[in-house]
Structures are given as structure tokens and as C-alpha cells.
Write a protein that holds these residues in place. Structure first.
Motif, PDB file in Angstrom:
ATOM      1  N   ALA A 335       0.830  -1.204   0.000  1.00 24.56           N
ATOM      2  CA  ALA A 335       0.000   0.000   0.000  1.00 24.56           C
ATOM      3  C   ALA A 335       0.864   1.254   0.000  1.00 24.56           C
ATOM      4  CB  ALA A 335      -0.929  -0.002   1.216  1.00 24.56           C
ATOM      5  N   VAL A 336       1.976   1.216   0.713  1.00 22.80           N
ATOM      6  CA  VAL A 336       2.924   2.337   0.670  1.00 22.80           C
ATOM      7  C   VAL A 336       3.487   2.473  -0.745  1.00 22.80           C
ATOM      8  CG1 VAL A 336       5.099   3.238   1.574  1.00 22.80           C
ATOM      9  CG2 VAL A 336       3.514   2.058   3.101  1.00 22.80           C
ATOM     10  N   GLY A 337       3.852   1.336  -1.352  1.00 24.59           N
ATOM     11  CA  GLY A 337       4.395   1.365  -2.701  1.00 24.59           C
ATOM     12  C   GLY A 337       3.436   1.923  -3.724  1.00 24.59           C
ATOM     13  N   LYS A 338       2.137   1.656  -3.558  1.00 27.14           N
ATOM     14  CA  LYS A 338       1.143   2.207  -4.471  1.00 27.14           C
ATOM     15  C   LYS A 338       1.056   3.725  -4.367  1.00 27.14           C
ATOM     16  CE  LYS A 338      -1.947  -1.830  -4.394  1.00 27.14           C
ATOM     17  NZ  LYS A 338      -3.293  -2.303  -4.003  1.00 27.14           N
ATOM     18  N   ARG A 339       1.445   4.238  -3.220  1.00 30.09           N
ATOM     19  CA  ARG A 339       1.378   5.681  -2.961  1.00 30.09           C
ATOM     20  C   ARG A 339       2.780   6.211  -2.692  1.00 30.09           C
ATOM     21  NH1 ARG A 339      -2.342   2.476  -1.256  1.00 30.09           N
ATOM     22  NH2 ARG A 339      -4.545   2.974  -1.631  1.00 30.09           N
ATOM     23  N   SER A 340       3.715   5.775  -3.519  1.00 29.46           N
ATOM     24  CA  SER A 340       5.120   6.074  -3.261  1.00 29.46           C
ATOM     25  C   SER A 340       5.416   7.568  -3.311  1.00 29.46           C
ATOM     26  CB  SER A 340       6.015   5.322  -4.253  1.00 29.46           C
ATOM     27  OG  SER A 340       5.663   5.628  -5.585  1.00 29.46           O
ATOM     28  N   LEU A 380       6.920   4.329   9.234  1.00 23.72           N
ATOM     29  CA  LEU A 380       5.775   3.649   9.850  1.00 23.72           C
ATOM     30  C   LEU A 380       4.521   4.526   9.806  1.00 23.72           C
ATOM     31  CD1 LEU A 380       7.484   1.951  12.932  1.00 23.72           C
ATOM     32  CD2 LEU A 380       6.580   0.826  10.886  1.00 23.72           C
ATOM     33  N   LEU A 381       4.694   5.821  10.001  1.00 22.39           N
ATOM     34  CA  LEU A 381       3.539   6.716   9.884  1.00 22.39           C
ATOM     35  C   LEU A 381       3.001   6.721   8.455  1.00 22.39           C
ATOM     36  CD1 LEU A 381       4.570   9.783  12.075  1.00 22.39           C
ATOM     37  CD2 LEU A 381       2.733   8.151  12.517  1.00 22.39           C
ATOM     38  N   SER A 382       3.895   6.704   7.480  1.00 28.38           N
ATOM     39  CA  SER A 382       3.442   6.646   6.086  1.00 28.38           C
ATOM     40  C   SER A 382       2.741   5.326   5.805  1.00 28.38           C
ATOM     41  CB  SER A 382       4.622   6.844   5.128  1.00 28.38           C
ATOM     42  OG  SER A 382       5.478   5.721   5.099  1.00 28.38           O
ATOM     43  N   LEU A 383       3.186   4.255   6.475  1.00 28.34           N
ATOM     44  CA  LEU A 383       2.538   2.956   6.301  1.00 28.34           C
ATOM     45  C   LEU A 383       1.104   2.995   6.842  1.00 28.34           C
ATOM     46  CD1 LEU A 383       4.111  -0.503   6.707  1.00 28.34           C
ATOM     47  CD2 LEU A 383       2.055  -0.016   8.021  1.00 28.34           C
ATOM     48  N   VAL A 384       0.930   3.570   8.023  1.00 32.32           N
ATOM     49  CA  VAL A 384      -0.418   3.692   8.594  1.00 32.32           C
ATOM     50  C   VAL A 384      -1.305   4.521   7.678  1.00 32.32           C
ATOM     51  CG1 VAL A 384      -1.742   4.636  10.521  1.00 32.32           C
ATOM     52  CG2 VAL A 384       0.383   3.385  10.963  1.00 32.32           C
ATOM     53  N   PHE A 385      -0.761   5.629   7.196  1.00 32.99           N
ATOM     54  CA  PHE A 385      -1.490   6.509   6.276  1.00 32.99           C
ATOM     55  C   PHE A 385      -1.902   5.757   5.013  1.00 32.99           C
ATOM     56  CE2 PHE A 385      -1.011   9.786   2.824  1.00 32.99           C
ATOM     57  CZ  PHE A 385      -2.166  10.490   3.102  1.00 32.99           C
ATOM     58  N   ALA A 386      -0.982   4.981   4.462  1.00 36.31           N
ATOM     59  CA  ALA A 386      -1.264   4.248   3.230  1.00 36.31           C
ATOM     60  C   ALA A 386      -2.310   3.158   3.455  1.00 36.31           C
ATOM     61  CB  ALA A 386       0.019   3.628   2.685  1.00 36.31           C
ATOM     62  N   VAL A 387      -2.230   2.469   4.585  1.00 37.66           N
ATOM     63  CA  VAL A 387      -3.206   1.414   4.873  1.00 37.66           C
ATOM     64  C   VAL A 387      -4.609   2.003   5.020  1.00 37.66           C
ATOM     65  CG1 VAL A 387      -3.926  -0.255   6.623  1.00 37.66           C
ATOM     66  CG2 VAL A 387      -1.544  -0.192   5.878  1.00 37.66           C
ATOM     67  N   LEU A 388      -4.718   3.144   5.682  1.00 40.43           N
ATOM     68  CA  LEU A 388      -6.029   3.784   5.822  1.00 40.43           C
ATOM     69  C   LEU A 388      -6.606   4.164   4.457  1.00 40.43           C
ATOM     70  CD1 LEU A 388      -5.375   6.079   8.933  1.00 40.43           C
ATOM     71  CD2 LEU A 388      -6.696   3.945   8.855  1.00 40.43           C
ATOM     72  N   LEU A 389      -5.749   4.677   3.581  1.00 42.34           N
ATOM     73  CA  LEU A 389      -6.218   5.008   2.239  1.00 42.34           C
ATOM     74  C   LEU A 389      -6.576   3.754   1.451  1.00 42.34           C
ATOM     75  CD1 LEU A 389      -3.713   7.845   1.203  1.00 42.34           C
ATOM     76  CD2 LEU A 389      -6.119   8.086   1.840  1.00 42.34           C
ATOM     77  N   GLU A 390      -5.785   2.697   1.637  1.00 45.26           N
ATOM     78  CA  GLU A 390      -6.066   1.440   0.932  1.00 45.26           C
ATOM     79  C   GLU A 390      -7.428   0.886   1.323  1.00 45.26           C
ATOM     80  OE1 GLU A 390      -4.968  -1.813  -1.652  1.00 45.26           O
ATOM     81  OE2 GLU A 390      -4.183   0.208  -1.380  1.00 45.26           O
ATOM     82  N   ARG A 391      -7.762   0.960   2.583  1.00 45.81           N
ATOM     83  CA  ARG A 391      -9.058   0.460   3.044  1.00 45.81           C
ATOM     84  C   ARG A 391     -10.211   1.248   2.444  1.00 45.81           C
ATOM     85  NH1 ARG A 391      -7.820  -0.570   9.527  1.00 45.81           N
ATOM     86  NH2 ARG A 391      -6.479  -2.423   9.226  1.00 45.81           N
ATOM     87  N   ARG A 392      -9.959   2.512   2.145  1.00 39.50           N
ATOM     88  CA  ARG A 392     -10.992   3.352   1.513  1.00 39.50           C
ATOM     89  C   ARG A 392     -10.955   3.256  -0.006  1.00 39.50           C
ATOM     90  NH1 ARG A 392      -9.854   9.190   3.516  1.00 39.50           N
ATOM     91  NH2 ARG A 392     -11.486   9.555   1.963  1.00 39.50           N
ATOM     92  N   GLY A 393      -9.955   2.545  -0.532  1.00 38.01           N
ATOM     93  CA  GLY A 393      -9.806   2.463  -1.974  1.00 38.01           C
ATOM     94  C   GLY A 393      -9.385   3.780  -2.598  1.00 38.01           C
TER      95      GLY A 393
END
Length: 416
Positions: A335-340, A380-393
């Protein structure tokens, strides 16, 4: 000239394949290494070797971590990202062609995308981080796409080989000249000139309390560094290699595990061997010398191309092992990689104000170990941010902005 219906050479399916895990996984993890590589530029008010940017006044743990970064991180992550940048361009073109988008529209989108990447890089450097790499990627994309993107693998391979050959020749000649000069320059001068307490403070802008002046320093550094990075030819060569790999889906299904394993093993060995002299110099195992350090740095950068491709191959292997159902950790990193782009910029948003003199100034009071810990925290903060966005698509905000700016009138024809 190519016709309007020319297809990207290589292994193209009639329809675009599902988004591959390996490139996103690689980008996501490499953003951690990028944070580690970049955070040392924010450590100011201490002696810093101009050929590594790792402070010399730290604890034994700091010194050991700096040496490990030289061996496995510095000059390795950006070649890998250049490789993946090229790989992603081919993935984009393949998906657009599968939807019936004409070549001219793809060309226009790529042109605008690369122009806006340069603009993003300039703003990033002006506001936060002089070591921005987006501008170099954008310039590389502008130069290479117009000339070579639709050319055959053979043509692209010849140009990439020529670039690497010229870079290797230049490295050998220049590092040899530096080593020869070191024989005739007094050792006392080489030792005293090897470190500069004002380099991170002034040239990189981290130690300047006045934000406006630090901005001018960062812009000046970026304006020199960005074209220099392209002219060194390593980043353009990695982009071209990424094109060839993307055309044949090298990280996905077209390459055997044995081939990926061999690329990962030999690339890592070459990369570490090329960086070893610089790491030994950093550890104090070799006599301090600015000229030798600069020569070793050139050799390490050349070896970083092999290291970057080795890392990409490693994540190709990992994606094969994970299969079609990766675990939660792998999905989070992907998810981080998708939003690199968003994740890369977020690192500067978090680290620059915290460490720079114009912000909280923490960079003058911590060592390498603490800085690396902060880099991990930012990732790690960017990872949390990316996961939240991933869950929302949802895409990352920087990706959304770049997409809107890049598509223009082509938006209706390239919208998913």
C-alpha cells in the motif's frame, strides 16, 4: 518516427494484467531505505565527510550503522527506484493500450507527467529537502521517452549498455586520477579537508535558522544536483533497464525463480564489493583522505546499479513466495508502494521541520542511530497513512494531484 498504433515491444497481453505485487512491495520497502539514506543530510553542526554525509562524531553504534548504510543503502535505493520508475512507465502504457488509448494520448500524458514531476521536485526542494530526486526522474523521463520509449528492446538495450559503459569508464578514469593525486597531496591536508562542519549546515540548508535563506540554499543545491544526476547516466540507464524488464514482466511471471535469485545474489555481491572501500574508510580502517573518499564514492555509486536491481529481484522472489494471497504485513508495505510519491513527500514533511535549524533543530543534538530511528518512525507513519487510504480504496493525495495535472484532455480516455 513510429506510427500512432505502435505497441510497446515485449510481452504484451491482449488485456492488461492485474496489478503486480512485486513492484509495489519493492517500492514500499525501499521508501524505508530512502528515509534512512536521506535522514543523515539533516544532521548538522558536526564534522561531516563530503563523500558520505554521515557524521563522524558519533558513538561506535552510530559509526557501525553508517558503515552498514554505505554498504546496503546509500547509492542503492535511487537506482532501484529509477528501475521501478521505468518498469511502471511500461505498466502504464500497457494498461492504456489494453483500453484502446492511442499512442499519441499516452505520449502526451507521459510528457505532462514528467514535466510536473520536475515541478514537484522543485517545490519539494525549495520547501523542505535539497536532496530531492523527483526532478532528476522527471528530466530523465522527458529526455528518454521522446527518443526511445517505443523503440525495440535491442535499441533500448544498446543505449542502456552504452550509458553504463560510459559511466564505468568515467568512474575508472576519475577515481584513478583522484587516487594518483592523493599520492602527491600532503596527508595532513587530505585528512583536514575530508570533513566539513558547514556542509550540511550551509550547502544542504539543514543548519540555517532563517527559513528564507535555507530555501535559497536548497534551491541552489537542487539546480546543480538535478541535471548532474541525469548527466552521470546511472539513473537514465536504470530507467531503460526498467523498460526492458517491464516489457517482459521480469518481476511478475516471465522470469524463473532461479534467474531472479541469480540476479539478487550477484547484484548484491557486486554492490557490496563496490561499497566496501568507502565503508572501510568510514570505519577508520583506511587512512583519512578526501580524494580517496571521493573516488571510493564514485565506485560505490556505480556498484549501486547492481545493488538496486538486486533489491528489485529480491522483491520479485518474495512476491512469488507470497503468491496471490499476501499477508497483512505485505499488503501494508505494498500500500505504501502504491502511494510512493505521497509517502516520499510525507517523509520530508515529517523530518525536515523536526531536524532542521529553522524548525526544532533536533538534527544538531542526535546521532546516526537516533536519526535512523526517526526515519523508521516516519516510514511507519506513512505505512499507517497508506493502509487507511487502501481500506478506503483511495489514492495518495500527491498521486491524485499528479494524475489530474498529467491527464488533461486525455482524462476521459484513460480513466479506469
Amino acid at each position: 518516427m513510429t506510427s500512432a498504433n505502435t505497441r510497446v515491444p515485449g510481452d504484451l497481453s491482449a488485456s492488461a494484467p492485474a496489478r503486480a505485487l512485486a513492484p509495489d512491495l519493492a517500492r514500499g520497502f525501499m521508501l524505508l531505505l530512502i528515509a534512512i539514506a536521506n535522514v543523515s543530510t539533516y544532521l548538522w553542526a558536526r564534522p561531516v565527510p563530503i563523500y558520505t554525509l554521515h557524521p563522524r562524531d558519533g558513538s561506535p553504534i552510530d559509526t557501525a550503522l553508517s558503515a552498514l548504510a554505505i554498504l546496503f543503502v546509500d547509492a542503492r535505493v535511487y537506482p532501484m527506484f529509477a528501475f521501478l520508475f521505468g518498469y511502471g512507465m511500461v505498466q502504464f502504457a500497457r494498461s492504456r493500450q489494453a483500453k484502446g488509448v492511442p499512442q499519441r494520448s499516452i505520449d502526451r500524458v507521459l510528457l505532462r507527467r514528467h514535466l510536473w514531476l520536475v515541478a514537484f521536485g522543485f517545490v519539494h526542494a525549495a520547501l523542505l529537502f535539497s536532496g530531492d530526486i523527483l526532478g532528476a526522474y522527471g528530466l530523465t523521463g522527458l529526455a528518454l521517452t521522446a527518443l526511445l520509449f517505443w523503440r525495440s528492446d535491442r535499441v533500448v538495450g544498446i543505449v542502456a549498455s552504452a550509458m553504463l559503459g560510459l559511466a564505468a569508464l568515467g568512474t575508472v578514469l576519475l577515481s584513478g586520477a583522484l587516487a594518483l593525486a592523493a599520492l602527491f597531496v600532503p596527508a595532513e591536508f587530505l585528512a583536514s579537508a575530508a570533513t566539513d562542519e558547514g556542509f550540511a549546515d550551509g550547502v544542504l540548508g539543514a543548519g540555517i535558522e532563517d527559513y528564507g535563506r535555507s530555501m535559497l540554499d536548497r534551491i541552489g543545491s537542487w539546480l546543480i544536483q538535478t541535471p548532474a544526476t541525469v548527466l552521470m547516466l546511472l539513473v537514465p540507464a536504470c530507467v531503460l533497464l526498467g523498460w526492458i524488464a517491464g516489457r517482459h514482466r521480469w518481476l511478475e511471471v516471465a522470469t524463473s525463480r532461479l534467474e531472479l535469485g541469480a540476479a539478487a545474489l550477484w547484484g548484491t555481491l557486486v554492490s557490496v564489493a563496490a561499497a566496501l572501500p568507502l565503508a572501510l574508510l568510514s570505519l577508520g580502517a583506511l587512512p583519512e583522505s578526501m580524494l580517496l573518499g571521493l573516488g571510493f564514492s564514485l565506485i560505490s555509486s556505480l556498484g549501486g546499479v547492481a545493488g538496486g536491481i538486486a533489491y528489485a529481484a529480491l522483491f520479485g522472489l518474495l512476491a512469488r513466495r507470497l503468491g496471490e494471497r499476501p499477508g497483512a504485513a505485505a499488503r501494508a508495505v505494498a500500500a505504501v508502494g502504491k502511494r510512493s510519491l505521497s509517502s516520499y513527500l510525507l517523509q520530508s514533511i515529517l523530518l525536515a521541520p523536526l531536524l532542521s535549524a529553522w524548525g526544532f533543530g533536533l538534527g544538531a543534538r542526535i546521532g546516526t542511530a537516533a536519526a535512523f530511528a526517526l526515519a523508521l518512525g516516519a516510514w511507519l507513519l506513512s505505512l499507517v497513512f497508506a493502509v487507511l487510504l487502501e481500506r478506503r480504496g483511495a489514492r495518495g493525495p500527491a498521486e491524485v494531484l499528479l494524475r489530474k495535472l498529467s491527464y488533461g484532455r486525455e482524462a476521459s480516455s484513460v480513466r479506469p
